[in-house]
Enzyme design. Sequence first.
Site, PDB file in Angstrom:
ATOM      1  CG  ASP A  71      -1.885   1.115   1.259  1.00 52.12           C
ATOM      2  OD1 ASP A  71      -2.039   1.780   0.225  1.00 52.12           O
ATOM      3  OD2 ASP A  71      -2.503   1.333   2.309  1.00 52.12           O
ATOM      4  CG  ASP A 130      -5.041   5.632  -2.715  1.00 51.98           C
ATOM      5  OD1 ASP A 130      -4.312   4.674  -2.393  1.00 51.98           O
ATOM      6  OD2 ASP A 130      -5.980   6.043  -2.013  1.00 51.98           O
TER       7      ASP A 130
END
Length: 487
Positions: free
Chosen positions: A84, A285
């Site tokens: 992430d 993202d």
Amino acid sequence: MRSWLLALPLLLSSGVSSTLFARDGSSSKVIRVPFSKERAAHSQYNKREPASKTATQKLDNKDFLFYANVTVGTPPQHIRLHIDTGSSDIWVETATSEICRRDGGGSCDIGGTYDNGTSSTAEYVEGEFSIMYVDGQYASGVYAKDTLGIGGVGVKDVQFGIGLKGTSEEGVLGIGFESRQSRVSAGLDPYPGLVTQMVNQELINSRAYSVWLNDLNAAAGEILFGGIDTGKFKGPLATIPLSRRTDLPSPIDFIITLHGLTIENGEGETRELMNTSRSVPALLDTGASFTYLPQDIADQLIELVGAVTVPEYKGPAVNCSKRSLEGSVNFVFAGATIEVNLRDFIIDATDEPNEDNHILCYFGILGMSEGSVLTLGDTFLRSAYVVYDMDNEAISIAQTIFNSTSTNIMEIGSGPDAVPSATRSSTDVDSIPVTATASSGSTSSDTAVKSTGSPNVSSSGATKLSIAPTNFLTRFLVSILSLAILL
Ligand SMILES: *[C@@H]1O[C@H](CO)[C@@H](O)[C@H](O)[C@H]1NC(C)=O
Ligand SMILES: *[C@@H]1O[C@H](CO)[C@@H](O)[C@H](O)[C@H]1NC(C)=O
Ligand SMILES: *[C@@H]1O[C@H](CO)[C@@H](O)[C@H](O)[C@H]1NC(C)=O
Ligand SMILES: *[C@@H]1O[C@H](CO)[C@@H](O)[C@H](O)[C@H]1NC(C)=O
Ligand SMILES: *[C@@H]1O[C@H](CO)[C@@H](O)[C@H](O)[C@H]1NC(C)=O
Ligand SMILES: *[C@@H]1O[C@H](CO)[C@@H](O)[C@H](O)[C@H]1NC(C)=O
């Protein structure tokens, strides 16, 4: 077990555990980490929540997560973690955690667990670990430090959380800015993150890594710490400075300015959806599955592909046969334009072929929620090759080459022009400061984000859609989606 050795080729040449992570002197300072893509399955989480509340999150989470195999401790304990770029904490599961003991144990077998008691390199770290993600997932427990093996390299003294309570059976490898660590949002000082430790231990030259997500249907992608692979992109690799929030001295998110948006119909005709007069900050993202654009623009695209919004589920759904649509949406940045084929926004809504054989798909563009930042999630990022350069507070971006088998890895150096073959555009000075910071769709930001701009997914559905679905279609979609939600 065998595939682990294959995944970490350096292990093969060194049978002894103390030299397990020794690198030969000739290898470049690049750590190559392949990752796999898998559908997220937050089944337990969703069962505990009222469906109406989680529907939108589910819609988003139903897409792919990226997993890397790592080891923690000495001797190495094998764990896979969800990569992430939008969060900055690493945390792992342990067999004694609440969630791993549930149902008589075994629920954490897929991801693997860490036991500090059997690692000779485990160190105690004071303080309590706690992270809350925007989608409501959380993990809390204690901190530890140990050797983390990644891409065949051992990084010593890496601090991470041991999850004792939480919502997920699998841990996270957060590699964003240290100022995004959950500790920092609690008013404490940051600690050196994984990428910083790689630099400190001279495994890479600077705090930069590149991510090649590759085609949705390809099983794997790759992340290179300290390097780029010029075989994986085409056209200019454009360097764009990160935008910062107006109230902060330096950037803490990977936000760059989007200068324009056009749609091309496959026959060379182009329509402008947005130009420089409306330049906006855009968050890159990987933790968001979809792309969130200003509502009026999302509406135009939704209408164009004939997607329909199912009110109960707050997001656009589309007949999968629309994959045959030609054309692309083009994202214009200073120095580079990323072209995303329309078909790459069309995502299977279910794992299993349903009766009508994959008739239901999601359309991977949604309207932004109020007060959040435009978010370029995986439906966009797959078409881009992105270098995240934290030292220079910049992104370098280029058009990806899907399924490229060509490889030409180059080391990222240090200093202002560290990224090889990248060019800095002369027009890049006008980066737009950011006032909102929450991603519309991320699963990845911590509580700090939550408090600065809570993404209101329930208000972000494409409610202004002009095409009315037929009753039949609505019923059909609702029943299929209900199935998908309950699975
Ligand atoms: C991770 O390890 C598993 C189990 O050995 C293996 O099947 C998988 O291919 C590996 N994934 C990657 C991305 O290396
Ligand atoms: C080992 O982990 C447990 C939690 O699983 C924690 O309570 C304990 O303090 C840790 N020990 C050390 C030496 O870090
Ligand atoms: C990439 O490979 C996958 C899996 O083999 C395939 O399904 C997909 O169509 C390929 N993508 C492109 C753009 O060729
Ligand atoms: C930019 O877009 C606005 C609104 O759509 C339009 O009025 C304007 O003419 C455009 N400017 C350029 C330079 O194309
Ligand atoms: C989806 O598209 C196919 C091919 O155009 C069509 O046969 C089918 O009826 C459509 N399904 C729905 C539910 O509209
Ligand atoms: C979120 O959206 C709902 C429905 O539109 C609205 O009632 C609520 O006030 C919004 N919440 C916030 C925090 O904006």
